[in-house]
Design a protein around this motif. Sequence first.
Motif, short mmCIF file in Angstrom:
data_model
loop_
_atom_site.label_atom_id
_atom_site.label_comp_id
_atom_site.label_asym_id
_atom_site.label_seq_id
_atom_site.Cartn_x
_atom_site.Cartn_y
_atom_site.Cartn_z
N UNK A 1 1.47 13.00 -1.36
CA UNK A 1 0.57 14.00 -1.95
C UNK A 1 -0.89 13.66 -1.69
N UNK A 2 -1.22 12.37 -1.69
CA UNK A 2 -2.60 11.97 -1.45
C UNK A 2 -3.06 12.42 -0.07
N UNK B 1 -4.13 0.96 -6.57
CA UNK B 1 -4.14 0.94 -8.03
C UNK B 1 -4.06 2.35 -8.60
N UNK B 2 -4.55 3.27 -7.84
CA UNK B 2 -4.63 4.67 -8.24
C UNK B 2 -3.28 5.38 -8.15
N UNK B 3 -2.45 4.99 -7.16
CA UNK B 3 -1.22 5.73 -6.88
C UNK B 3 -0.18 5.67 -8.00
N UNK B 4 0.09 4.50 -8.65
CA UNK B 4 1.00 4.54 -9.80
C UNK B 4 0.49 5.44 -10.92
N UNK C 1 -10.06 14.04 -0.12
CA UNK C 1 -10.28 15.07 0.90
C UNK C 1 -10.71 14.45 2.23
N UNK C 2 -11.51 13.40 2.16
CA UNK C 2 -11.92 12.72 3.39
C UNK C 2 -10.71 12.13 4.10
N UNK C 3 -9.82 11.49 3.33
CA UNK C 3 -8.61 10.92 3.91
C UNK C 3 -7.75 12.00 4.56
N UNK C 4 -7.61 13.11 3.88
CA UNK C 4 -6.80 14.20 4.42
C UNK C 4 -7.40 14.73 5.72
N UNK C 5 -8.73 14.85 5.75
CA UNK C 5 -9.39 15.34 6.95
C UNK C 5 -9.22 14.38 8.12
N UNK C 6 -9.38 13.08 7.86
CA UNK C 6 -9.21 12.09 8.92
C UNK C 6 -7.76 12.02 9.40
#
Length: 577
Positions: A218-219, A316-319, A401-406
């Motif tokens: 999802x991320x 740390x964010x994903x759980x 959003x930056x990760x998704x774009x890259x």
Amino acid sequence: MSIPGVQVHLDLREPHTHRVLVTLSASAPAEHFVVSLPGWTPGSYLIRDYVRQLEGLSAEQNGRVLALTRLSPSRWRVEGASPHEPVSIRYGVMATELSVRTCHFDQDHGFFALAAVVLELEGQRWQPHQLTCQLPAQWQAFTPLAAAADGGWLARDYDQLIDSPLEVGAHTLHQFQVRGVPHRWVTWAGDARDASWFHERYPSFFEDVRRVCEACCDLLAESAPASRDYLFVLHLLDDGYGGLEHDDSCVLVYGRRNLEAEHGYRKLLQLIAHEYFHQWNVRRLTPAELRPIDYQQASVVPTLWFAEGVTSYVDQWLPLRAGLSEPEDYLHDLGEDLSRYLLSPGRFVQSLQTSSEEAWVKLYKPDAYSGNSQISYYLKGAVIALCADLHLRQNGSSLERVLQGLWRSHGAVGRGYQQQDLLAAFEAACAGLGSILERWLTSVDDPDIDGYLLSVGLALEPEMAAHPWSGAVLKVQPNGLQVQRIWRQSPAERAGLMVGDELIGLDATRLTLVEQWERLLSAGASHELLISRRSQLRRLRLEPGAPAVKRYRLVTLATARPEQEAARAAWLRPAGR
């Protein structure tokens, strides 16, 4: 008769020898050709000289021994072969080092990082490689490679083969699916009863892992994992922590004692999240410097801060996103990382970009003085990712959003990125952030951590030590107190203390305990130290400073404004809530 590709056979029938016997079979590409063993394995940026475990190398063709000339410690030229005729290369590899990036083989199990085992044959790197094994009775082999129709497993090329860890033993295989994609899990704990204990103690474990995996998808706004068949290997030891990512698998090390500690289970889920997320960030969204990989020498990679630091931020964010922890848990763990960062003097010496570039010679070769002169790109990279994320959120965007774009512009299409590509992606998401980020990367100044935390109603609260600051970290040894670390620009450094010094006396008192040392120190006083260095007695003068910060705690502000609380809630909102 020519042999298609390369056949790799591992004889693992004698685990008590801790030695794997390797046979490579292929068609000789020429009369003279080169074979070589990698010096490192991707994901672990250190030349490890795997060749030191190789022994008894020989080459044979049609019953005739071929000459070998060593060109370098890990490269040989095979001479006098008949081109296109089958040739066999045989050797042994000692497997006695238990880590995710080496090899370990005994009566309980075997684990092989194949970069340390399989020679590359000149001209065959991009040809298919077939792996087969002979195993002790009742043992099984576990690898992410696809099964070959005629037995064993098939890799499309040498790169895929050595990116595929091999675990063998009488292990129990667990299977589950993530968005329709098969996932396998195998745990080695030294004793099958310990593996059973782990899975019985955490009956929801595989469901929790599945939810973490889905949060990773999802991320990146992906409907399914990047891998089509994924393997987890867990080494559950008494102590230990770490992992290594691969395209279609990961290998994890976790300590039973860690599980017994508070937050231990959550930390395990974070480790899983970190390595699993790497199947996108690093493995497929890859620095251009690693396309293709040079297995013989180091490649300077300025962007490891993104590859590892950003991953360390999101693990740390994903759980939390998966609904497996609460915002208070996340803030506790984030606070621990921020405290470690702010108490690291090396951050004022080494920039984040330099830390990335010097990974090969510094991060994996720490000594007692390393903390004074370097900063981990994992740790500072995560801090920079936090600041960048909060900066983006203040301006209507996010790191997500930056990760998704890259991922769409580079990872999904197999295009390696360079530093400027990353800066451009952040700049496109928020005007001006590209230049700010470049300054954060190249400077040794801290970003405005306090300001960014304030934007979401948080603050770092210092906790002061109860005793004067000496800047010496001590440990009780059989012969007395020994200096384990000296902080740069500290009273201990000014006094001339060195790591390894034995502290014998302070003023007129014999020293035997760390607590005694702390109790006798007085801020601003001039103490006489009696030490032993290389069996010689010396007297030094120590003038301790006022108590220093012991740790920082991340706290929510009671005075936070509604807009700050709303921003924090949006940032920490689990998926689906």
